[in-house]
Write a protein that holds these residues in place. Structure first.
Motif, short mmCIF file in Angstrom:
data_model
loop_
_atom_site.label_atom_id
_atom_site.label_comp_id
_atom_site.label_asym_id
_atom_site.label_seq_id
_atom_site.Cartn_x
_atom_site.Cartn_y
_atom_site.Cartn_z
N THR A 1 5.11 10.34 3.81
CA THR A 1 5.38 11.51 4.65
C THR A 1 6.24 11.19 5.86
OG1 THR A 1 3.31 11.19 5.86
CG2 THR A 1 3.27 12.67 3.95
N THR A 2 6.59 9.93 6.08
CA THR A 2 7.43 9.59 7.23
C THR A 2 8.89 9.97 6.99
OG1 THR A 2 7.76 7.33 6.37
CG2 THR A 2 5.93 7.69 7.92
N ASP A 3 9.27 10.21 5.75
CA ASP A 3 10.64 10.60 5.41
C ASP A 3 10.62 12.03 4.88
OD1 ASP A 3 13.13 11.05 4.24
OD2 ASP A 3 13.36 8.98 3.56
N PRO A 4 11.27 12.98 5.58
CA PRO A 4 11.25 14.38 5.13
C PRO A 4 11.78 14.58 3.72
CG PRO A 4 12.14 14.21 7.36
CD PRO A 4 12.01 12.82 6.84
N ASP A 5 12.79 13.79 3.33
CA ASP A 5 13.35 13.94 1.99
C ASP A 5 12.32 13.54 0.92
OD1 ASP A 5 15.75 14.84 3.01
OD2 ASP A 5 16.65 12.84 3.07
N VAL A 6 11.57 12.48 1.21
CA VAL A 6 10.55 12.04 0.26
C VAL A 6 9.39 13.04 0.23
CG1 VAL A 6 8.97 10.17 -0.36
CG2 VAL A 6 11.20 9.64 0.64
N THR A 7 9.06 13.58 1.39
CA THR A 7 8.01 14.61 1.44
C THR A 7 8.38 15.79 0.55
OG1 THR A 7 7.44 13.98 3.69
CG2 THR A 7 6.72 16.16 2.96
N LEU A 8 9.66 16.18 0.59
CA LEU A 8 10.12 17.28 -0.25
C LEU A 8 9.99 16.93 -1.73
CD1 LEU A 8 11.45 20.06 -0.50
CD2 LEU A 8 13.68 18.92 -0.36
N LEU A 9 10.34 15.70 -2.10
CA LEU A 9 10.20 15.28 -3.49
C LEU A 9 8.75 15.37 -3.96
CD1 LEU A 9 12.49 12.09 -3.57
CD2 LEU A 9 12.97 14.29 -4.64
N SER A 10 7.83 15.03 -3.07
CA SER A 10 6.41 15.04 -3.45
C SER A 10 5.87 16.45 -3.67
CB SER A 10 5.58 14.32 -2.39
OG SER A 10 5.58 15.06 -1.18
N LYS A 11 6.57 17.46 -3.16
CA LYS A 11 6.14 18.84 -3.34
C LYS A 11 6.75 19.49 -4.57
CE LYS A 11 5.49 19.62 1.63
NZ LYS A 11 5.95 20.39 2.81
N GLN A 12 7.67 18.80 -5.23
CA GLN A 12 8.41 19.39 -6.35
C GLN A 12 7.78 18.97 -7.68
OE1 GLN A 12 12.27 17.86 -5.18
NE2 GLN A 12 12.81 19.80 -4.21
N THR A 13 6.57 19.47 -7.91
CA THR A 13 5.86 19.12 -9.13
C THR A 13 6.62 19.58 -10.37
OG1 THR A 13 3.79 19.31 -7.91
CG2 THR A 13 3.65 19.30 -10.32
N GLY A 14 7.30 20.72 -10.28
CA GLY A 14 8.08 21.19 -11.42
C GLY A 14 9.16 20.21 -11.83
N ARG A 15 9.83 19.60 -10.85
CA ARG A 15 10.87 18.61 -11.15
C ARG A 15 10.24 17.35 -11.75
NH1 ARG A 15 14.91 17.45 -6.39
NH2 ARG A 15 16.10 16.55 -8.14
N PHE B 1 0.85 -1.18 0.00
CA PHE B 1 0.00 0.00 0.00
C PHE B 1 0.89 1.24 0.00
CE2 PHE B 1 -2.83 -3.18 1.88
CZ PHE B 1 -3.98 -2.97 1.15
N VAL B 2 0.60 2.18 -0.89
CA VAL B 2 1.36 3.43 -0.97
C VAL B 2 0.40 4.59 -0.69
CG1 VAL B 2 2.79 4.94 -2.41
CG2 VAL B 2 2.92 2.44 -2.68
N THR B 3 0.74 5.39 0.31
CA THR B 3 -0.12 6.51 0.68
C THR B 3 0.71 7.76 0.92
OG1 THR B 3 0.00 5.90 3.03
CG2 THR B 3 -1.85 5.03 1.75
N HIS B 4 0.00 8.88 0.91
CA HIS B 4 0.62 10.17 1.22
C HIS B 4 -0.36 10.92 2.12
CE1 HIS B 4 2.04 14.33 0.64
NE2 HIS B 4 3.21 13.78 0.40
N THR B 5 -0.22 10.71 3.40
CA THR B 5 -0.99 11.40 4.45
C THR B 5 -2.35 10.77 4.72
OG1 THR B 5 0.09 13.48 3.90
CG2 THR B 5 -1.85 13.61 5.30
N ASN B 6 -3.26 10.77 3.75
CA ASN B 6 -4.66 10.43 4.00
C ASN B 6 -4.88 8.91 3.86
OD1 ASN B 6 -7.45 10.22 4.14
ND2 ASN B 6 -7.80 12.08 2.95
N VAL B 7 -5.05 8.25 4.99
CA VAL B 7 -5.29 6.79 4.98
C VAL B 7 -6.69 6.45 5.47
CG1 VAL B 7 -2.85 6.27 5.29
CG2 VAL B 7 -4.29 6.55 7.30
N TYR B 8 -7.56 7.48 5.58
CA TYR B 8 -8.88 7.27 6.18
C TYR B 8 -9.67 6.17 5.47
CZ TYR B 8 -13.64 8.27 7.74
OH TYR B 8 -14.90 8.16 8.24
N PHE B 9 -9.63 6.19 4.14
CA PHE B 9 -10.45 5.24 3.39
C PHE B 9 -9.75 3.89 3.18
CE2 PHE B 9 -11.98 9.43 1.98
CZ PHE B 9 -13.31 9.31 2.34
N LEU B 10 -8.58 3.71 3.75
CA LEU B 10 -7.84 2.45 3.60
C LEU B 10 -7.86 1.59 4.86
CD1 LEU B 10 -4.48 2.94 1.65
CD2 LEU B 10 -6.38 1.45 1.08
#
Length: 711
Positions: free
Chosen positions: A383-397, A353-362
């Motif tokens: 979101t448990t890894d700050p480096d991965v969280t940063l990657l998820s915010k870099q839509t331009g990249r 299972f791959v999630t990003h913050t919202n697990v309510y429906f899982l």
């Protein structure tokens, strides 16, 4: 002989200048020094030269005063010099014109065009040579003055053009008066003029903004948008035109309005992105496409308004995106080396299972498979890894990687996902957002990839960045949502697209079935009001209309409260909502529970459960209310009402109403007596439990996750 020396500021090397001036005087020259600096700052002794300081920029006429701040130093000096009447007389009498520094060159060139008999030079040494030559043969230069009188014809033409421009600008200013712009004929004339092919680009943009601003002042924002659209048809393919439209669109958002020229603004940026992509400038293509996202997918358009242009025409609204070369490049299938394969026998099925913050429906789904001995579960929460969280915010990249196919960003994503992808037999990604597009940048090998799309994501850019060739199943929680998404994302209708099964949310509904007190019969309930899409004000209207028939009716709001929101559009709705709440609470007919951990307990006090939303994927809160034995009343969700599949494709037809009046009739009919109310509630509960309870739907997830054949 008269010499005119022009300096942008205080002259440098005063000793050299003083020596030169004395040598010029020795040759019989009268020297005037024209400076952009104040006269008292010029370091010359009395008798060296006459000093003339140009007037400050604040004395410039209005057109040049507007241009002055953006002009370069050389241009600024000329703007000050051209309106100096004393300088004009000095220029007409001058024999030698000298630019003392590089910023004075443009001004001396302009002055030499106005006195063609004079010599124009740059620097003191050339100036001395020009003075010496004139002193040696004065007769020849007198003849030159006779043969070259006055300014060049080009100067006269420019002066005529400037006078014409000033006249046109004066007429244009009068044309933006209230009387003209309030008249439909005046507005029509402006639209025709601003769309005319021979109008200069700078003037077109300037007049467009002037007219649009005046129309907004006159409370005619739609007409202002029409003016911008007319101009955009000519100007949008230029950088200045595209950026002007973008700026105007964001100004409209900031003012709490949805720009009527929104698609034109996005199309202009897409055109520039396509041009950059054609010349392989991926940085510029990425930058331009990134500007499209806050235009087409602005939350004020889709989430903080009760309507959406995308809902009316999902494909047409995004037509420019689908047609653009950049949009096609981002959506291009990259495929997989091998097809998905069933897991080998003799070991548990490996489920990631791959999630990003919202697990309510899982929650229920993960718990089911963790309790099965034939399934091994991993949960990758990004979101448990700050480096991965940063990657998820870099839509331009992410966009840049999608366009280029290889990047440091792609390498970083490989490090995040590859170990778990190699391990997994099936990958279940909840929410079709950035993390789903990030995962799809990798070839999943033999793993089956399932992505579940809820309602929110369908109005974001991320489904359009998702490589569907690496997704086996794109799951929807309702038929209306699937119909909308397949219209908005045409790739879903093409060959090779993933399957699009519909599976409702997992919900244990039996726990909601509790005894209801008699007083619940007149209590309306709305579960979840934390988003404008829930449109709680529709419920307030129903309540007021009901109370005209029977003042026993009350309303309870269950769940997170609506807040003011991040933009003026949301704030405007919230202000009306807050006023309604204050009025209804003052009258004692509205109660708010806030967020609660005991929703079944709160619903036990509710006799009629409402779905007042403008859009929903499934509306779990309504289902929970129906399971509790409350009578369901479902607004025919406007976003999907024009589709083949709407709210009636999910719920029994008699649950769905078109408007508040029909809602009132249904409520009065079903709550007319206690027996009628309890019978209607029991029938709703039976239907909800038989149709949507996890005990019924769990096997559908088993078939999807464990038993479906790979594509």
């Amino acid at each position: 002989m008269k010499v005119l020396i022009v300096s942008n500021g205080v002259p440098g090397r005063p000793a050299v200048l003083t020596d030169t001036l004395r040598r010029m005087r020795a040759s019989g020259a009268l020297v005037t020094l024209v400076s952009g600096a104040p006269a008292e700052k010029i370091p010359l002794s009395a008798g060296d030269a006459v000093v003339h300081a140009l007037r400050p920029a604040k004395h410039l006429p209005r057109p040049d005063k507007r241009a002055y701040p953006e002009a370069g130093k050389g241009r600024k000096l000329w703007l000050r010099a051209r309106h100096d009447q004393r300088l004009r007389a000095l220029v007409r009498a001058a024999d030698v014109l000298v630019a003392l520094d590089q910023h004075a060159v443009h001004t001396v060139w302009q002055l030499a065009r106005r006195n063609r008999a004079a010599d124009g030079v740059f620097g003191l040494a050339p100036a001395l040579r020009a003075v010496a030559a004139r002193a040696a043969a004065p007769g020849r230069y007198r003849l030159r003055r006779l043969l070259r009188p006055g300014p060049s014809p080009a100067v006269a033409a420019e002066a005529l053009g400037e006078r014409a421009d000033r006249l046109v600008e004066r007429v244009a200013r009068k044309g933006t008066g209230r009387r003209v712009l309030r008249d439909p004929r005046g507005r029509r004339a402006w639209r025709l003029l601003l769309g005319a092919p021979l109008l200069g680009e700078a003037r077109r943009l300037r007049w467009t903004e002037r007219v649009a601003e005046r129309l907004i002042e006159l409370d005619l924002p739609a007409e202002a948008g029409a003016v911008r659209v007319a101009a955009a048809r000519r100007a949008r393919h230029t950088v200045a035109g595209a950026d002007s439209l973008e700026t105007a669109a964001h100004a409209e958002f900031a003012a709490g309005r949805i720009p009527v020229f929104l698609r034109a603004a996005a199309a202009a940026q897409l055109h520039l992105a396509d041009r950059a992509l054609a010349r392989d400038d991926l940085v510029e293509a990425t930058r331009r496409f990134a500007k499209v996202i806050p235009l087409l997918f602005n939350r004020a358009v889709h989430f903080d308004s009760l309507t959406s242009p995308s809902a009316r025409d999902p494909y047409g609204y995004l037509g420019d995106l689908h047609a653009s070369a950049t949009g096609r490049a981002l959506a291009a299938p990259r495929g997989r080396l091998v097809p998905a394969a069933p897991p080998p026998a003799g070991r548990p099925h490996r489920l990631l299972f791959v999630t990003h913050t919202n697990v309510y429906f899982l929650t229920e789904i993960i718990e089911r498979y963790r309790n099965r001995p034939d399934v091994e579960v991993r949960h990758l929460e990004l979101t448990t890894d700050p480096d991965v969280t940063l990657l998820s915010k870099q839509t331009g990249r992410l966009i840049r990687h999608q366009l280029g196919g290889a990047s440091d960003y792609g390498d970083a994503l490989h490090d995040v996902f590859a170990p778990d992808l190699e391990w997994a037999d099936t990958v279940f990604v909840d929410w079709c957002l950035g993390h789903a597009a990030m995962l799809a940048t990798l070839d999943p090998g033999t793993a089956r990839v399932i992505v579940r799309l809820h309602s929110y994501e369908a109005f974001t850019v991320f489904p359009h960045l998702l490589d569907l060739s690496r997704v086996d199943d794109l799951v929807f929680v309702s038929e209306p949502l699937r119909e909308f998404a397949t219209a908005a994302i045409p790739r879903l209708r093409q060959s090779g697209a993933p399957r699009t099964p519909v599976l409702t949310n997992a919900a244990r509904l039996e726990r909601y079935r509790r005894p209801k007190p008699d007083a619940a019969r007149f209590t309306l309930g709305l579960v979840g009001v934390g988003a404008i899409a829930k449109d709680p004000r529709w419920a307030f209207r129903v309540l007021r209309d009901l109370r005209r028939h029977d003042e026993r009716y009350r309303l309870v709001l269950i769940g997170k409260e609506l807040d003011e929101g991040p933009n003026p559009t949301a704030a405007a709705y919230f202000a009306e909502y807050a006023a309604d709440v204050a009025d209804l609470e003052r009258r004692g007919v509205l109660r708010r529970t806030g967020q609660t951990g005991d929703v079944p307990g709160a619903l036990a006090e509710v006799g009629v459960v409402l779905s007042t939303s403008v859009r929903e994927s499934f509306h779990l809160g309504l289902i929970e209310g129906a399971a509790s034995g409350a009578v369901p009343v479902v607004r025919d969700w406007p976003f999907f009402a024009g589709q083949r599949a709407g709210a009636r494709s999910i719920f029994p037809a008699d649950w769905v109403v078109r408007d508040p009046a029909e809602a009132v009739r249904r409520i009065l009919d079903r709550t007319a007596t206690e027996e009628t109310w309890r019978a209607a509630g029991a029938a709703a509960a039976d239907h909800a439990l038989a149709t949507w309870d996890w005990s019924v739907t769990a096997t559908e997830y088993d078939e999807l996750i464990l038993g479906a054949r790979p594509r």
